[in-house]
Design a protein around this motif. Sequence first.
Motif, PDB file in Angstrom:
ATOM      1  N   GLN A 244      63.139  26.290  53.532  1.00  0.00           N
ATOM      2  CA  GLN A 244      62.109  25.824  52.605  1.00  0.00           C
ATOM      3  C   GLN A 244      62.596  25.928  51.159  1.00  0.00           C
ATOM      4  O   GLN A 244      63.132  26.970  50.767  1.00  0.00           O
ATOM      5  N   HIS A 245      62.425  24.850  50.400  1.00  0.00           N
ATOM      6  CA  HIS A 245      62.793  24.844  48.982  1.00  0.00           C
ATOM      7  C   HIS A 245      61.723  24.082  48.193  1.00  0.00           C
ATOM      8  O   HIS A 245      61.263  23.027  48.640  1.00  0.00           O
ATOM      9  N   GLU A 246      61.367  24.628  47.031  1.00  0.00           N
ATOM     10  CA  GLU A 246      60.410  23.944  46.159  1.00  0.00           C
ATOM     11  C   GLU A 246      61.126  22.895  45.308  1.00  0.00           C
ATOM     12  O   GLU A 246      62.266  23.088  44.888  1.00  0.00           O
ATOM     13  N   ARG A 247      60.418  21.788  45.066  1.00  0.00           N
ATOM     14  CA  ARG A 247      60.923  20.728  44.215  1.00  0.00           C
ATOM     15  C   ARG A 247      59.768  20.193  43.369  1.00  0.00           C
ATOM     16  O   ARG A 247      58.603  20.272  43.774  1.00  0.00           O
ATOM     17  N   VAL A 248      60.089  19.629  42.190  1.00  0.00           N
ATOM     18  CA  VAL A 248      59.096  18.969  41.339  1.00  0.00           C
ATOM     19  C   VAL A 248      59.245  17.470  41.534  1.00  0.00           C
ATOM     20  O   VAL A 248      60.350  16.917  41.457  1.00  0.00           O
ATOM     21  N   ARG A 256      64.126  14.817  45.159  1.00  0.00           N
ATOM     22  CA  ARG A 256      65.556  14.871  45.443  1.00  0.00           C
ATOM     23  C   ARG A 256      65.857  16.138  46.247  1.00  0.00           C
ATOM     24  O   ARG A 256      65.402  17.233  45.908  1.00  0.00           O
ATOM     25  N   TYR A 257      66.630  15.957  47.338  1.00  0.00           N
ATOM     26  CA  TYR A 257      66.977  17.116  48.167  1.00  0.00           C
ATOM     27  C   TYR A 257      68.336  16.874  48.826  1.00  0.00           C
ATOM     28  O   TYR A 257      68.507  15.909  49.577  1.00  0.00           O
ATOM     29  N   ASN A 258      69.299  17.729  48.496  1.00  0.00           N
ATOM     30  CA  ASN A 258      70.645  17.668  49.086  1.00  0.00           C
ATOM     31  C   ASN A 258      71.240  16.259  49.039  1.00  0.00           C
ATOM     32  O   ASN A 258      71.799  15.762  50.026  1.00  0.00           O
ATOM     33  N   GLY A 259      71.095  15.622  47.891  1.00  0.00           N
ATOM     34  CA  GLY A 259      71.673  14.296  47.714  1.00  0.00           C
ATOM     35  C   GLY A 259      70.824  13.161  48.236  1.00  0.00           C
ATOM     36  O   GLY A 259      71.197  11.986  48.083  1.00  0.00           O
TER      37      GLY A 259
END
Length: 315
Positions: A244-248, A256-259
């Motif tokens: 789990q990772h937070e993003r705006v 955007r997540y891991n490219g």
Amino acid sequence: MALLDLFDTRYFDFTAKHFWEKLLAEHGVSRSYNWVRQTLQAHGRIRPAARRGAHRRKRPRRPMAGMMLHQDGSSHEWVAGRWWDLIVTMDDATSEVYSGFFVPEEGTMSTLRALGEVIGEKGLFCSLYTDRGSHYWHTPEAGGGVDRDNPTQVGRALGQLGIEPIAAYSPEARGRSERMFGTLQKRLPQELRLAGITAMTEANRFLAEVFWPAHNARFASPAEEPANAFVPFAGDLENILCVQHERVVAGDNTVRYNGLTLQIPADRHRHHYVKATVRVHEYPDGNLAVFHGPRCLARFDAVGGEIENPQSQAA
């Protein structure tokens, strides 16, 4: 002579004990283990075992199944010319293997997958005993103590499930799992060779359908107490056992997540999520999802293509 010929042509890489078990099970040989061992030694097929060192008292097992599980990985040439990691999760009380599979490399996802297999089949357990690998623990200084206040993704998931993580500080402390891998390295490659298996997918199917049932029947032992400490789990296991990772959310309603660029689809609840903080879930099978609080906004495959537009659900 027939026994020696069988050893030379079919079981040349087996230990004496493993070879004797095959003779009993598959070839109708009723000789004792000592006779087989001494015959192999007398004809130069195996060497006598080295004298054991000083006796060390083993740590007592937990009295009930489900009180503590061991998880570890072993990198080995399991089939000729190919090195894979074998991830095994077993019970301290019984040495029964609940989950075991090959992966190219041990890490967070293999751990989450193994936990999912065990909890899905058996239920929640009390504690997990592991080494101090970086996917289990953050260790500020090499060889030093673990940072319990800064959990990894595995630590976060265990915390959500109420499972206590326990870090081992020496190979001796992991003696039970170390001995188990020693046994596996002397038996499993030979069984895979006899079955003609060279591909990982086939090997994992063989483990689940053939090897683990036989291994547990041979090596698992009853727990001291007949009851067990497993408890049923009825929550959303998939969305705990994931990264789990937070993003705006960007101005074009993407994350955007891991490219990858993950497009949040139209939502009848609000016009957009621009500048909102969302949470990206990455699952062991490679798929992804974007959550806003407890609501799943979208799911994606491993390359960012939307695969469904789910209704609101709890995380």
